[in-house]
Enzyme design. Sequence first.
Site, PDB file in Angstrom:
ATOM      1  N   LYS A 253      19.682  -9.643 -31.061  1.00  0.00           N
ATOM      2  CA  LYS A 253      19.950 -10.550 -29.850  1.00  0.00           C
ATOM      3  C   LYS A 253      19.670 -12.202 -29.969  1.00  0.00           C
ATOM      4  O   LYS A 253      18.451 -12.342 -30.197  1.00  0.00           O
ATOM      5  CB  LYS A 253      19.478 -10.031 -28.413  1.00  0.00           C
ATOM      6  CG  LYS A 253      19.662 -11.087 -27.280  1.00  0.00           C
ATOM      7  CD  LYS A 253      18.808 -10.238 -26.128  1.00  0.00           C
ATOM      8  CE  LYS A 253      18.923 -11.217 -24.828  1.00  0.00           C
ATOM      9  NZ  LYS A 253      18.352 -11.185 -23.588  1.00  0.00           N
TER      10      LYS A 253
ATOM     11  N   ASP B 218      18.262 -18.395 -22.401  1.00  0.00           N
ATOM     12  CA  ASP B 218      18.771 -17.779 -21.196  1.00  0.00           C
ATOM     13  C   ASP B 218      18.545 -18.204 -19.881  1.00  0.00           C
ATOM     14  O   ASP B 218      17.440 -18.281 -19.231  1.00  0.00           O
ATOM     15  CB  ASP B 218      18.282 -16.140 -21.303  1.00  0.00           C
ATOM     16  CG  ASP B 218      18.709 -15.233 -20.348  1.00  0.00           C
ATOM     17  OD1 ASP B 218      19.833 -15.715 -19.581  1.00  0.00           O
ATOM     18  OD2 ASP B 218      18.306 -14.310 -20.110  1.00  0.00           O
TER      19      ASP B 218
ATOM     20  N   LYS C 256      17.974 -18.051 -13.068  1.00  0.00           N
ATOM     21  CA  LYS C 256      16.513 -17.554 -12.940  1.00  0.00           C
ATOM     22  C   LYS C 256      15.844 -18.533 -12.140  1.00  0.00           C
ATOM     23  O   LYS C 256      16.150 -19.582 -12.223  1.00  0.00           O
ATOM     24  CB  LYS C 256      16.182 -17.543 -14.387  1.00  0.00           C
ATOM     25  CG  LYS C 256      16.289 -16.381 -15.467  1.00  0.00           C
ATOM     26  CD  LYS C 256      15.788 -16.364 -16.605  1.00  0.00           C
ATOM     27  CE  LYS C 256      16.184 -15.300 -17.688  1.00  0.00           C
ATOM     28  NZ  LYS C 256      15.814 -13.927 -17.066  1.00  0.00           N
TER      29      LYS C 256
ATOM     30  N   ASP D 178      14.636 -16.220 -26.115  1.00  0.00           N
ATOM     31  CA  ASP D 178      15.565 -15.243 -26.158  1.00  0.00           C
ATOM     32  C   ASP D 178      16.490 -14.783 -27.011  1.00  0.00           C
ATOM     33  O   ASP D 178      17.292 -14.057 -27.271  1.00  0.00           O
ATOM     34  CB  ASP D 178      16.473 -15.388 -24.891  1.00  0.00           C
ATOM     35  CG  ASP D 178      16.765 -14.180 -24.155  1.00  0.00           C
ATOM     36  OD1 ASP D 178      16.145 -12.773 -24.365  1.00  0.00           O
ATOM     37  OD2 ASP D 178      17.878 -14.137 -23.189  1.00  0.00           O
TER      38      ASP D 178
ATOM     39  N   ASP E  97      22.541 -12.504 -15.479  1.00  0.00           N
ATOM     40  CA  ASP E  97      21.474 -12.557 -16.238  1.00  0.00           C
ATOM     41  C   ASP E  97      21.197 -11.212 -16.976  1.00  0.00           C
ATOM     42  O   ASP E  97      20.159 -11.148 -17.990  1.00  0.00           O
ATOM     43  CB  ASP E  97      20.261 -12.668 -15.275  1.00  0.00           C
ATOM     44  CG  ASP E  97      18.883 -13.157 -15.824  1.00  0.00           C
ATOM     45  OD1 ASP E  97      18.833 -13.492 -17.062  1.00  0.00           O
ATOM     46  OD2 ASP E  97      17.810 -13.303 -15.145  1.00  0.00           O
TER      47      ASP E  97
ATOM     48  N   GLU F 173      22.624 -10.233 -19.700  1.00  0.00           N
ATOM     49  CA  GLU F 173      23.610 -10.718 -20.638  1.00  0.00           C
ATOM     50  C   GLU F 173      23.210 -10.233 -22.211  1.00  0.00           C
ATOM     51  O   GLU F 173      24.110 -10.357 -23.018  1.00  0.00           O
ATOM     52  CB  GLU F 173      23.599 -12.390 -20.671  1.00  0.00           C
ATOM     53  CG  GLU F 173      22.633 -12.862 -21.788  1.00  0.00           C
ATOM     54  CD  GLU F 173      21.073 -12.808 -21.184  1.00  0.00           C
ATOM     55  OE1 GLU F 173      20.788 -12.468 -19.982  1.00  0.00           O
ATOM     56  OE2 GLU F 173      20.135 -13.012 -22.002  1.00  0.00           O
TER      57      GLU F 173
ATOM     58  N   ARG G 149      22.813  -7.388 -22.934  1.00  0.00           N
ATOM     59  CA  ARG G 149      23.348  -6.145 -23.327  1.00  0.00           C
ATOM     60  C   ARG G 149      24.812  -6.616 -23.441  1.00  0.00           C
ATOM     61  O   ARG G 149      25.705  -5.621 -24.235  1.00  0.00           O
ATOM     62  CB  ARG G 149      23.161  -4.870 -22.142  1.00  0.00           C
ATOM     63  CG  ARG G 149      23.591  -5.438 -21.044  1.00  0.00           C
ATOM     64  CD  ARG G 149      23.145  -4.797 -19.971  1.00  0.00           C
ATOM     65  NE  ARG G 149      21.815  -5.059 -19.629  1.00  0.00           N
ATOM     66  CZ  ARG G 149      20.740  -4.577 -18.524  1.00  0.00           C
ATOM     67  NH1 ARG G 149      21.432  -3.603 -17.939  1.00  0.00           N
ATOM     68  NH2 ARG G 149      19.607  -5.005 -18.424  1.00  0.00           N
TER      69      ARG G 149
HETATM   70  N1  BES Z   1      16.039 -12.242 -21.630  1.00  0.00           N
HETATM   71  C1  BES Z   1      15.979 -11.463 -20.369  1.00  0.00           C
HETATM   72  C2  BES Z   1      14.585 -10.454 -20.476  1.00  0.00           C
HETATM   73  C3  BES Z   1      13.412 -11.191 -20.450  1.00  0.00           C
HETATM   74  C4  BES Z   1      12.693 -11.600 -19.053  1.00  0.00           C
HETATM   75  C5  BES Z   1      12.527 -11.231 -21.492  1.00  0.00           C
HETATM   76  C6  BES Z   1      11.616 -12.212 -19.409  1.00  0.00           C
HETATM   77  C7  BES Z   1      11.266 -11.588 -21.444  1.00  0.00           C
HETATM   78  C8  BES Z   1      10.650 -12.064 -20.133  1.00  0.00           C
HETATM   79  C9  BES Z   1      17.267 -10.798 -20.066  1.00  0.00           C
HETATM   80  O1  BES Z   1      18.251 -11.420 -20.370  1.00  0.00           O
HETATM   81  C10 BES Z   1      17.227 -10.664 -18.627  1.00  0.00           C
HETATM   82  O2  BES Z   1      17.273 -11.696 -17.870  1.00  0.00           O
HETATM   83  N2  BES Z   1      17.096  -9.419 -18.105  1.00  0.00           N
HETATM   84  C11 BES Z   1      17.029  -8.991 -16.661  1.00  0.00           C
HETATM   85  C12 BES Z   1      17.833  -8.034 -16.509  1.00  0.00           C
HETATM   86  C13 BES Z   1      18.142  -7.805 -15.041  1.00  0.00           C
HETATM   87  C14 BES Z   1      18.947  -8.805 -14.327  1.00  0.00           C
HETATM   88  C15 BES Z   1      19.027  -6.394 -15.004  1.00  0.00           C
HETATM   89  C16 BES Z   1      15.442  -8.844 -16.365  1.00  0.00           C
HETATM   90  O3  BES Z   1      14.749  -8.490 -17.063  1.00  0.00           O
HETATM   91  O4  BES Z   1      15.222  -9.443 -15.207  1.00  0.00           O
HETATM   92 ZN    ZN Z   2      18.098 -12.645 -21.963  1.00  0.00          ZN
HETATM   93 MN    MN Z   3      19.049 -12.566 -18.860  1.00  0.00          MN
END
Ligand code: BES
Ligand code: ZN
Ligand code: MN
Length: 500
Positions: A271, A276, A283, A294, A353, A355, A357
């Site tokens: 990835k 992000d 966020k 990210d 967010d 994204e 996947r």
């Molecule tokens: N890159 C983030 C995951 C992340 C968050 C990694 C904090 C490390 C620290 C990912 O793209 C994301 O935002 N995931 C969301 C998914 C949710 C919207 C289902 C998450 O984990 O909040």
């Molecule tokens: Zn992300």
């Molecule tokens: Mn995200």
Amino acid sequence: MDLAVAAVAPAALALDKHPALIVAVSGKTLSAGATALDAASEGALAMALAHAGFDGKAGQTLPLYSLPGIKAGLVLVVGTGALPDSGELSLQVWHKVALASVKAVPGKIGKALSTLAELPVAGSSLASRISDLARFALEASYRFDNYKSKKPEAGDLLARLTLAIADKAELKIAKDALIWGQCIGTGQSFARDLGNQPPNVAYPGYLSEMARALGDDGSVSVDVLGEAEMHKLGMHCLLSVSAGSAHEAQLVTMTYNGGKAKDAPVVLVGKGITFDTGGISLKPGAGMDEMKYDMCGAASVLGVMAAIKLAKLKLNVVGVIACAENMPSGTATRPGDIVKTMSGQTVEILNTDAEGRLVLCDALTYVERFKPAAVVDIATLTGACVVALGKVASGLFSTQDALADELLAAGQRVDDRAWRMPVWDDYQELLDSPFADIANIGGPTAGSITAACYLARFTKAYPWAHLDIAGTAWLSGAQKGSTGRPVPLLLEFLRARAAV
Ligand code: BES
Ligand code: ZN
Ligand code: MN
């Protein structure tokens, strides 16, 4: 830092020419090296430890200068803690001790000789201890100061660390092991550098240029797809992520053929979200700068490719990185948008967010063309994984027990551990969408698992595993910076595959 190995028996330490010597003390028990130096100094070493109240805890260090009868100006004593009943250190303690020992030697001393390779470590051979010490030394001396106006001076870092082994007959084995350890350390530092780059430098195009550079010497062939090519391939899901960005998404394939021509490759998919923001599902502001990390999945794939070409690994490996920037704008994807993936499945994007996947699913369909022996994707995928496992273990998800076990064991051996979580079908219904084949989020529970379940729908053509490195790829706070994980795990996994 230069690294070397040399045969130096404990009895020869007192007259050794290195200006600094590193020896271990386990609780109150002196190692062979420390015992020899104590004898040569007529008990001055043990006396100094007693005066300093040194109790040999794991990672505790004490510099002793100008001991009588010892040529080296500095003897750095490092504690390992009392040895457990097994008589062997755990890999975690070993790792901690080795890092502490390198960090405690003042750089201006120039050269040091470490005797730590002679310590007893659970499940280790001399070769693995040498490889470990080499990469731990590189890990400990890593700096990222590209953007500091005042550069550190040459003497701030140790110029050379030599690893002593007691038995001359093992020098050849030790030298090979040193090279492998340096390759891992170099790959890990490479990944750390990429992760630490600011997001206004490390755009998707920066990552594809770094990949191209790996191909400059012809050892890796590199193919970069831009948005027009991805559009033709039907990668609308990946493209939906970069729709709000001024920077073009890139899908990069790096092919390394170190194995037999007919052997199916191991494929790594990273990835590579270079920043992000969350997109329209923006966020919160606090700590958002850390979302430059990210792209650490992609960085780990680049680090692995850099290392295997250095090591001339005898295995076919394909590295693919899916790079995009997730930004809000007038052209960004909205919650509620439905896109078609390269696989033909449609996705309702309920949260922009989620994204990672979205870029990975198209990359995972794309890699079917390589007829992989196995595919491992590496992604900073979910905050939920950090909640579950913290910063200690990466989350491992796989529908294939044999592949999962291989990755878990590799991570154990190099102290870059993963912990398995389920990808059971029972969770799949959380991803149901009223309007499309699948939704891109699964609600408030089991967030890391539903993310893995989403990916599982695109990985039916080959054995597949997913590493969620959201917790392990970087550290926050005072130690902020990329860790380069899981480069050691991946390289150990590949090394073991190449050996069979
Ligand atoms: N890159 C983030 C995951 C992340 C968050 C990694 C904090 C490390 C620290 C990912 O793209 C994301 O935002 N995931 C969301 C998914 C949710 C919207 C289902 C998450 O984990 O909040
Ligand atoms: Zn992300
Ligand atoms: Mn995200």
